[in-house]
Design an enzyme around this catalytic site. Structure first.
Site, PDB file in Angstrom:
ATOM      1  N   SER A   1     -19.709  21.921   7.234  1.00 12.93           N
ATOM      2  CA  SER A   1     -19.407  22.544   8.472  1.00 12.93           C
ATOM      3  C   SER A   1     -20.460  22.474   9.245  1.00 12.93           C
ATOM      4  O   SER A   1     -21.634  22.165   8.725  1.00 12.93           O
ATOM      5  CB  SER A   1     -18.942  24.203   7.959  1.00 12.93           C
ATOM      6  OG  SER A   1     -20.099  24.773   7.435  1.00 12.93           O
ATOM      7  N   LYS A   2     -20.456  23.363  10.258  1.00 12.55           N
ATOM      8  CA  LYS A   2     -21.678  23.403  11.169  1.00 12.55           C
ATOM      9  C   LYS A   2     -23.095  23.892  10.442  1.00 12.55           C
ATOM     10  O   LYS A   2     -23.872  23.760  11.013  1.00 12.55           O
ATOM     11  CB  LYS A   2     -21.072  24.461  12.306  1.00 12.55           C
ATOM     12  CG  LYS A   2     -20.673  23.892  13.641  1.00 12.55           C
ATOM     13  CD  LYS A   2     -21.768  23.380  14.527  1.00 12.55           C
ATOM     14  CE  LYS A   2     -21.522  22.613  15.831  1.00 12.55           C
ATOM     15  NZ  LYS A   2     -22.235  21.340  15.605  1.00 12.55           N
ATOM     16  N   ARG A   3     -22.726  24.836   9.529  1.00 14.28           N
ATOM     17  CA  ARG A   3     -23.863  25.343   8.888  1.00 14.28           C
ATOM     18  C   ARG A   3     -24.822  24.150   8.391  1.00 14.28           C
ATOM     19  O   ARG A   3     -25.934  24.274   8.083  1.00 14.28           O
ATOM     20  CB  ARG A   3     -23.393  26.036   7.592  1.00 14.28           C
ATOM     21  CG  ARG A   3     -23.142  27.637   7.810  1.00 14.28           C
ATOM     22  CD  ARG A   3     -22.455  28.187   6.576  1.00 14.28           C
ATOM     23  NE  ARG A   3     -21.407  27.582   6.178  1.00 14.28           N
ATOM     24  CZ  ARG A   3     -21.391  26.950   4.775  1.00 14.28           C
ATOM     25  NH1 ARG A   3     -22.234  26.978   4.152  1.00 14.28           N
ATOM     26  NH2 ARG A   3     -20.337  26.430   4.544  1.00 14.28           N
TER      27      ARG A   3
ATOM     28  N   GLU B   1     -22.541  14.018  18.182  1.00 14.36           N
ATOM     29  CA  GLU B   1     -23.936  14.447  17.883  1.00 14.36           C
ATOM     30  C   GLU B   1     -25.076  13.588  17.520  1.00 14.36           C
ATOM     31  O   GLU B   1     -25.991  13.570  17.653  1.00 14.36           O
ATOM     32  CB  GLU B   1     -23.720  15.940  17.227  1.00 14.36           C
ATOM     33  CG  GLU B   1     -23.215  17.014  17.933  1.00 14.36           C
ATOM     34  CD  GLU B   1     -23.077  18.017  17.010  1.00 14.36           C
ATOM     35  OE1 GLU B   1     -23.513  19.300  17.075  1.00 14.36           O
ATOM     36  OE2 GLU B   1     -21.850  17.931  16.085  1.00 14.36           O
TER      37      GLU B   1
END
Ligand code: GLU
Length: 492
Positions: free
Chosen positions: A245-247, A255
């Site tokens: 995830s983004k974490r 990106e």
């Protein structure tokens, strides 16, 4: 006769092209290309609240960048709602599905009752065989039915290409809803009707869908369609073993592109997430992956997203490119950083640019690195790293100023400042003044680049050229006390 290979990538356009989604796309694409089959795209955009055309574009753009070409027209699931509905009606006609008039709370009451009596619960199909007039009466009373698939007795068994045999007791599947009471088809119905109509031979998707597969198989059978083969890809976890995830940092393909990853490196890295190559090789060109990849070598255990390996692989792919190619690839990153080709009055000097790339290529892990590590090649406006200043200037500022002055005078007097001449000057000065070469080399690097590490000093001096080196040494001499003071403050 085996079926012609037709696979599909079926993203929901509700956000950026997530690494996990790109991974699924890649494994489908590799399989299709290896088997000389077709790789189809289906946009699963029936969730009108969350789906957006701009996300569709982002997904297409990401696929193109990764070099995954697709066959045939893109299928938009939202354009096929009528077909999904008519297939549901056909299932009702054929007795494979039924209209269920239970209100949710009534159904819940039957479930609780069964539970209280210790019975296992299933929909009792109370409304499955009612007459037209009964149905009309229920509708007149304001009830709107859902459509449920009739799950037969028995077990649903399938051979997953990656997970092996999976068997589920049908009583655990329940007669699930395929069309809501407002007439909108549910996801399971849409996926299966589309897969059947697109003649999909292999469904390759993330393991989070494996629990849906028995339902899908029941739907294929009810529709009288050939059941495809299934292959569920392993989950991608972060290094803490939690779902990616983004974490864990950047999670979308865009990106990584923005950060200066090469498309070949992304493909290489994604291919290793689950694919057991059979040996230790990790760096693969696209052609090697195409040649060696096999769905039968995909393992079922979770796979870990190792960012350091990704960076390392990107560095390897950078090193595999020519200076000319790297210059083309790195230019957008330089322009974004406000740096132009050549710099230092050398705008558009292609040879200069190639020499710079040649010096930096082994040090750069991303294309964006060329703009960071190479900044001093393109502008005089670079910062002096306070750490470098403290280490190599601040301990003996007067002596360093003097040494920079000697260097400057000698460089200025030369006709040509090439690598050998630069080395000759530094060796000569250190002998004459009984100092170590390092006592010139380090302070000089700080003056010319602002940093304490970088490409070989003699080479970078030759590339920067005599005029720039003389100017920067002069500037360093003049400003040295002020820069040393600033560096001391930065430490505080
Ligand atoms: N649209 C689904 C997803 O994004 C894919 C469904 C499938 O592959 O069957 O998870």
């Amino acid at each position: 006769m085996s079926r012609p290979v037709r696979v599909r990538f079926a993203p929901s356009p509700t956000g950026l092209l997530h690494i996990g989604v790109a991974h699924t796309a890649l494994f489908n694409w590799l399989f299709a290309r290896k088997e000389h089959g077709s790789f189809l795209l289906r946009v699963e955009d029936t969730d009108t609240e969350r789906s957006r055309q701009e996300w569709v574009e982002v997904i297409f753009d990401g696929l193109r960048w990764l070099g995954m070409d697709w066959d045939e027209e893109v299928v938009y699931q939202s354009h096929r709602v009528d077909r999904h509905q008519s297939q549901a009606d056909a299932l009702v006609e054929a007795g494979r599905a039924y209209r269920c008039y239970y209100l949710p709370e009534e159904l819940e009451a039957t479930r609780k009752e069964a539970l209280a009596e210790g019975r296992s619960w299933r929909n009792d199909r109370r409304y499955a065989d009612i007459s037209d007039s009964e149905a009309e009466a229920l509708e007149a009373a304001g009830r709107r039915p859902v459509i449920r698939l009739k799950i037969p007795e028995g077990r649903t068994v399938f051979q997953d290409r990656i997970l092996g045999e999976i068997a589920v007791e049908n009583e655990t599947i329940d007669d699930f809803v395929i069309v809501r009471s407002n007439g909108t088809p549910l996801y399971h119905l849409a996926v299966v009707v589309d897969d059947a109509d697109m003649n999909i031979s292999h469904v390759i998707r993330g393991i989070d869908h494996v629990t849906n597969t028995p339902k899908h198989i029941q739907l294929f059978r009810a529709l009288g369609a050939e059941v495809p083969e299934f292959a569920h890809l392993p989950s991608i976890l972060g290094e803490d073993k939690k779902k990616l995830s983004k974490r864990h940092g950047a999670v979308s393909v865009t990106e990584y592109r923005d950060a200066g990853y090469l498309s070949d490196a992304v493909v290489n890295f994604l291919s290793l997430l689950g694919w057991q190559t059979g040996d230790d090789q990790e760096y693969f060109t696209r052609a090697e992956i195409m040649e060696r990849f096999s769905l039968d070598q995909v393992h079922k255990r979770d796979t870990v997203f190792d960012l350091r390996k990704f960076e390392w692989l990107n560095g390897q792919h950078i090193m595999a490119r020519s200076n000319e190619e790297l210059w083309t690839l790195a230019q957008p990153y330089l322009s974004r950083a406000g740096l132009v080709a050549g710099g230092n009055g050398r705008d558009g000097d292609h040879d200069y640019a190639l020499e710079v790339v040649g010096l930096l290529r082994e040090r750069c892990r991303t294309l964006a690195d060329f703009a960071v590590q190479g900044r001093f090649f393109f502008t005089d406006d670079f910062a002096y790293n306070p750490k470098a200043v403290r280490k190599h200037w601040a301990k003996e500022p007067e002596a360093v100023t003097e040494r920079l002055g000697w260097l400057r005078a000698e460089f200025e007097a030369l006709d040509e400042l090439d690598t050998e001449a630069a080395e000759g000057v530094i060796r000569g000065l250190s002998e004459r003044h009984r100092l170590k070469a390092a006592q010139f080399i380090h302070p000089c690097r700080v003056a010319l680049t602002g940093e304490m590490a970088g490409p070989s000093l003699f080479h970078l001096i030759a590339v920067l050229g005599r005029v720039t080196c003389v100017e920067r040494l002069g500037k360093a001499q003049d400003r040295l006390p002020a820069i040393v003071d600033q560096a001391a403050v930065a430490e505080g």
